[in-house]
Design a protein around this motif. Structure first.
Motif, PDB file in Angstrom:
ATOM      1  N   GLN A  56      56.597  33.974 -31.433  1.00  0.00           N
ATOM      2  CA  GLN A  56      57.933  33.865 -30.939  1.00  0.00           C
ATOM      3  C   GLN A  56      57.676  33.054 -29.221  1.00  0.00           C
ATOM      4  O   GLN A  56      58.257  31.998 -29.215  1.00  0.00           O
ATOM      5  CB  GLN A  56      58.834  35.077 -30.331  1.00  0.00           C
ATOM      6  CG  GLN A  56      60.270  34.994 -29.947  1.00  0.00           C
ATOM      7  CD  GLN A  56      61.108  34.216 -30.709  1.00  0.00           C
ATOM      8  OE1 GLN A  56      60.739  34.744 -32.416  1.00  0.00           O
ATOM      9  NE2 GLN A  56      61.544  33.546 -30.423  1.00  0.00           N
ATOM     10  N   ASN A  67      59.026  29.410 -27.571  1.00  0.00           N
ATOM     11  CA  ASN A  67      59.952  29.228 -26.299  1.00  0.00           C
ATOM     12  C   ASN A  67      59.330  28.364 -25.414  1.00  0.00           C
ATOM     13  O   ASN A  67      59.552  27.826 -24.949  1.00  0.00           O
ATOM     14  CB  ASN A  67      59.985  30.892 -25.967  1.00  0.00           C
ATOM     15  CG  ASN A  67      60.674  31.561 -26.594  1.00  0.00           C
ATOM     16  OD1 ASN A  67      61.485  31.563 -27.360  1.00  0.00           O
ATOM     17  ND2 ASN A  67      60.914  33.312 -26.753  1.00  0.00           N
ATOM     18  N   PRO A  98      70.814  31.294 -36.296  1.00  0.00           N
ATOM     19  CA  PRO A  98      69.204  30.290 -35.795  1.00  0.00           C
ATOM     20  C   PRO A  98      68.183  30.179 -36.981  1.00  0.00           C
ATOM     21  O   PRO A  98      68.742  31.317 -37.494  1.00  0.00           O
ATOM     22  CB  PRO A  98      69.238  31.014 -34.964  1.00  0.00           C
ATOM     23  CG  PRO A  98      69.708  32.665 -34.629  1.00  0.00           C
ATOM     24  CD  PRO A  98      70.968  31.717 -35.153  1.00  0.00           C
ATOM     25  N   ARG A 119      65.688  31.787 -38.690  1.00  0.00           N
ATOM     26  CA  ARG A 119      64.065  32.666 -38.612  1.00  0.00           C
ATOM     27  C   ARG A 119      63.475  32.947 -40.288  1.00  0.00           C
ATOM     28  O   ARG A 119      64.101  32.498 -41.137  1.00  0.00           O
ATOM     29  CB  ARG A 119      64.784  33.910 -39.650  1.00  0.00           C
ATOM     30  CG  ARG A 119      66.016  34.209 -38.210  1.00  0.00           C
ATOM     31  CD  ARG A 119      66.797  35.302 -38.620  1.00  0.00           C
ATOM     32  NE  ARG A 119      67.723  35.055 -38.253  1.00  0.00           N
ATOM     33  CZ  ARG A 119      68.171  36.540 -36.753  1.00  0.00           C
ATOM     34  NH1 ARG A 119      67.285  37.032 -36.574  1.00  0.00           N
ATOM     35  NH2 ARG A 119      69.193  36.473 -36.354  1.00  0.00           N
ATOM     36  N   VAL A 140      62.465  33.532 -34.269  1.00  0.00           N
ATOM     37  CA  VAL A 140      63.754  32.701 -34.043  1.00  0.00           C
ATOM     38  C   VAL A 140      63.839  31.303 -33.437  1.00  0.00           C
ATOM     39  O   VAL A 140      63.050  31.223 -32.447  1.00  0.00           O
ATOM     40  CB  VAL A 140      64.868  34.244 -33.147  1.00  0.00           C
ATOM     41  CG1 VAL A 140      66.219  33.934 -33.341  1.00  0.00           C
ATOM     42  CG2 VAL A 140      64.525  35.643 -34.222  1.00  0.00           C
ATOM     43  N   ILE A 141      63.848  30.649 -34.149  1.00  0.00           N
ATOM     44  CA  ILE A 141      63.883  29.159 -33.273  1.00  0.00           C
ATOM     45  C   ILE A 141      65.941  29.054 -33.138  1.00  0.00           C
ATOM     46  O   ILE A 141      66.220  28.710 -34.932  1.00  0.00           O
ATOM     47  CB  ILE A 141      63.393  28.412 -34.176  1.00  0.00           C
ATOM     48  CG1 ILE A 141      62.156  28.572 -34.565  1.00  0.00           C
ATOM     49  CG2 ILE A 141      63.679  27.025 -33.113  1.00  0.00           C
ATOM     50  CD1 ILE A 141      61.312  28.166 -35.622  1.00  0.00           C
ATOM     51  N   SER A 142      66.300  29.217 -32.168  1.00  0.00           N
ATOM     52  CA  SER A 142      67.824  28.539 -32.067  1.00  0.00           C
ATOM     53  C   SER A 142      67.761  27.371 -31.977  1.00  0.00           C
ATOM     54  O   SER A 142      67.252  26.078 -32.173  1.00  0.00           O
ATOM     55  CB  SER A 142      68.142  29.072 -30.032  1.00  0.00           C
ATOM     56  OG  SER A 142      67.274  28.124 -29.767  1.00  0.00           O
ATOM     57  N   MET A 143      69.038  27.156 -32.715  1.00  0.00           N
ATOM     58  CA  MET A 143      69.782  25.642 -33.273  1.00  0.00           C
ATOM     59  C   MET A 143      69.754  24.807 -31.968  1.00  0.00           C
ATOM     60  O   MET A 143      68.659  23.761 -31.732  1.00  0.00           O
ATOM     61  CB  MET A 143      71.385  25.852 -32.864  1.00  0.00           C
ATOM     62  CG  MET A 143      71.413  25.829 -34.598  1.00  0.00           C
ATOM     63  SD  MET A 143      70.359  25.093 -35.865  1.00  0.00           S
ATOM     64  CE  MET A 143      71.137  24.035 -36.160  1.00  0.00           C
ATOM     65  N   HIS A 144      69.626  25.416 -30.547  1.00  0.00           N
ATOM     66  CA  HIS A 144      69.778  24.943 -29.221  1.00  0.00           C
ATOM     67  C   HIS A 144      67.905  24.013 -29.076  1.00  0.00           C
ATOM     68  O   HIS A 144      67.409  23.503 -28.579  1.00  0.00           O
ATOM     69  CB  HIS A 144      69.970  25.212 -27.937  1.00  0.00           C
ATOM     70  CG  HIS A 144      70.088  24.513 -27.437  1.00  0.00           C
ATOM     71  ND1 HIS A 144      71.135  23.510 -26.539  1.00  0.00           N
ATOM     72  CD2 HIS A 144      69.651  24.799 -26.465  1.00  0.00           C
ATOM     73  CE1 HIS A 144      70.251  23.095 -25.663  1.00  0.00           C
ATOM     74  NE2 HIS A 144      70.015  23.808 -24.668  1.00  0.00           N
ATOM     75  N   GLN A 145      67.569  25.267 -29.659  1.00  0.00           N
ATOM     76  CA  GLN A 145      65.279  25.121 -29.333  1.00  0.00           C
ATOM     77  C   GLN A 145      65.205  23.850 -30.259  1.00  0.00           C
ATOM     78  O   GLN A 145      64.475  22.653 -30.217  1.00  0.00           O
ATOM     79  CB  GLN A 145      64.804  26.405 -29.640  1.00  0.00           C
ATOM     80  CG  GLN A 145      64.146  27.422 -28.714  1.00  0.00           C
ATOM     81  CD  GLN A 145      64.140  27.974 -28.546  1.00  0.00           C
ATOM     82  OE1 GLN A 145      63.916  28.842 -29.923  1.00  0.00           O
ATOM     83  NE2 GLN A 145      63.312  29.031 -28.322  1.00  0.00           N
TER      84      GLN A 145
END
Lengths: 288, 311
Positions: A3, A7, A126, A128, A133-138
């Motif tokens: 994670q 990030n 997101p 997974r 967890v990778i958010s859509m924004h990332q």
């Protein structure tokens, strides 16, 4: 652990974008713009004015922000670069810093000191896998960086105008002698440099909140990243950006979050002492 | 030389100020202006003469102030603090200067900004010792074997005397072999090397002298204002010190004093402008750099030249 990597890379992508804007200007006119972070802040706030205050659709907000930033870039060039052509570098450093102070305080007057948030342009659950967890924004940040890197590479090496820009970068006077419209080339570099930091601002605002004082440290990070990657070296800047994002995220987690902003400078000073031309070599060396 | 009457007039005005301005607030502001002038004189060695950009000057100022505050608050006699402050800033300037004095312009600008930021973060987060963001209060005043200035006016005279000493030393250094080596380094490093100047050493010495000026000013700041907080020594302050030097006139001793005093008083005088002051300040700095690169001091000498021409 995984994670933190995700990030860190997302944060690093934003640093890389700031650095790309900085280097577009630097590679053309050999000027380091110390107000790049304030341009980023301006992009974030123009985006907020469009998307939040006037509730325009995402695409319209992005388009307006990018056009506005291109104009800001040209005004910036007229005010800061033109009067100081050929003057010592540290005077240019100071005028860009002064311009940053002007932009920051104009933003305080226009938008006020309170932090504002900007929603992400894309929504969705997101991703997974394996506990990460990778958010859509990332994901959107990674995609934007990749697209911009490709476009910039294509523009600089495959289009006529990009080649004119590279020629101007190598030698401004010879470029003028052989009939390259130098002023127009420089204007395009400043406009694109400002647009890139505007995009970085639109990407940052959904993660951190946008506030008028957000620019200072982000602009400096963009510079640190450029130094790590070897000043002027575009792929180096991207790798340097991702590297710094990881260093900051892991440093904040495992060493101390209080000194988060210090890691960038410590890494930069260490790199400069060990490799004075950056990890991947400087593209253009100083002229005598 | 015609500088003597001007200098004498300047000193006479400075000495007469407390008699005219009875206001404690004005004297306090002037005290800070004089301290800033000493710091800018220090910066002038590095940037004005040796030609090296330095955004670490505010951090040296802060190191001197915090060393003094921490030492006197823990019971050490005041007389030790100038020496302690000097030792701390010399050590810090060597730590920063030794590895970085070979770097140029942008790299040097960034490393010194980074150094200032690291010092600021240490001050902010080392709370038990430095008081964190709220700073240190009730710092013991100046006292040499029981004697010390009482009240702001006496502090003012003491600071004026210190400033005169700082100006005198700067003038001596400028006219010495060292000063000429610094100026030669600024004008052309290659030519200076060819003439036998060790430019790296010269830059480092300029950097150290500058740091000592800032450190001692910090020492006096802590024990005459008697309250310090990290905001007074931040990156913003470093930029402000640099603009004082540029606006006053780089390389000019009188310019350093004029720039520091003008830019310390101006924000107070223009307080009614609010946020707009900083917008105008930024534009004003750009205007000075573009229109009068030699700063206010050069305007004065241009006027003199013109008058000489008319005669």
């Amino acid at each position: 652990m995984g994670q933190l990597v995700v990030n860190g890379l997302a944060l690093g992508s934003i640093y890389a974008l700031v650095a790309l804007g900085l280097l577009l200007i630097f590679n053309t006119v050999q000027i380091v713009n110390f107000a790049q972070g304030q341009l980023l802040m301006l992009g974030a706030f123009i985006g907020i004015s469009c998307a939040v205050t006037h509730e325009l659709p995402v695409i319209a907000s992005w388009a307006i922000t990018m056009v506005a930033m291109a104009l800001v870039g040209i005004v910036f060039m007229v005010l800061v670069y033109f009067p100081l052509r050929g003057r010592p570098a540290f005077l240019v450093i100071l005028t860009t810093i002064a311009m940053g102070i002007v932009l920051e305080n104009l933003a305080l007057i226009i938008w006020g000191p309170l932090p504002v948030s900007l929603p992400s342009p894309i929504h969705g659950p997101p991703l997974r896998f394996a506990g990460i967890v990778i958010s859509m924004h990332q994901l959107f940040i990674f995609a934007t960086l990749a697209v911009i890197l490709l476009l910039q590479f294509f523009f600089l090496t495959r289009t006529r105008f990009g080649i004119l820009m590279q020629a101007t970068a190598q030698d401004l006077h010879t470029a003028r002698l052989v009939g390259i419209p130098v002023n127009r080339t420089v204007a395009v570099a400043f406009a694109f440099g400002a647009v890139l930091s505007g995009i970085a601002g639109l990407l940052v605002a959904p993660i951190f909140l946008a506030e008028p004082t957000m620019g200072g440290s982000l602009g400096l990070k963009g510079f640190v990243v450029s130094v790590i990657g070897g000043f002027g070296n575009l792929p180096g800047a991207v790798i340097g950006g991702l590297f710094l994002g990881l260093v900051e995220t892991f440093g904040a987690r495992y060493i101390s979050s209080n000194f988060r902003d210090a890691y960038a400078f410590i890494v930069m000073i260490a790199v400069l002492i060990a490799w004075p031309r950056g990890l991947f070599g400087e593209k253009s060396s100083e002229k005598v | 030389m015609k500088t003597w009457p001007i200098l004498a007039a300047g000193v006479a005005t400075a000495l007469a100020v407390p008699a005219i301005a009875q206001d404690g607030y004005v004297i306090q502001l002037l005290n800070i202006a004089i301290l800033n002038a000493i710091v800018v004189l220090g910066l002038n060695f590095v940037t004005g003469w040796a030609g090296q950009i330095n955004f670490g000057q505010a951090a040296f100022y802060g190191l001197g102030a915090y060393t003094t505050a921490i030492a006197t608050k823990s019971g050490l006699p005041w007389i030790t603090t100038p020496f302690l402050s000097a030792v701390v800033v010399i050590a810090a300037s060597l730590a920063l200067g030794l590895p970085t004095m070979r770097l140029r312009t942008y790299y040097l600008a960034m490393t010194t900004i980074g150094f200032g930021e690291i010092i600021r973060l240490i001050i902010v987060h080392w709370e038990p010792v430095t008081g964190g963001t709220s700073g240190l209060r009730a710092i013991p005043g100046i006292s040499i074997f029981g004697f010390g200035p009482q009240g702001q006016v006496q502090h003012y005279y003491l600071l004026i005397a210190t400033l005169l000493l700082a100006v005198a030393i700067a003038t001596r250094v400028r006219d010495s072999v060292l000063g000429r080596a610094m100026i030669a380094t600024r004008d052309s490093e290659i030519a200076a090397e060819q003439s036998g100047v060790d430019t790296t050493k010269t830059k480092l010495v300029a950097f150290m002298i500058g740091a000592v000026y800032a450190g001692l000013a910090g020492c006096l700041y802590a024990s005459s204002i008697r309250f310090i907080s990290p905001d007074s020594f931040s990156g913003t302050q470093a930029i402000l010190l640099m603009t004082m030097l540029i606006v006053g006139g780089m390389g000019s001793i009188a310019g350093c004093v004029i720039g520091a005093v003008a830019l310390t008083i101006l924000p107070e005088a223009l307080r009614f402008l609010g946020q707009w002051y900083l917008v105008l300040y930024g534009l004003g700095v750009i205007a000075v750099i573009v229109l009068a690169p030699g700063g206010l001091a050069s305007l004065a000498s241009q006027l003199q030249l013109r008058r000489a021409g008319a005669r």
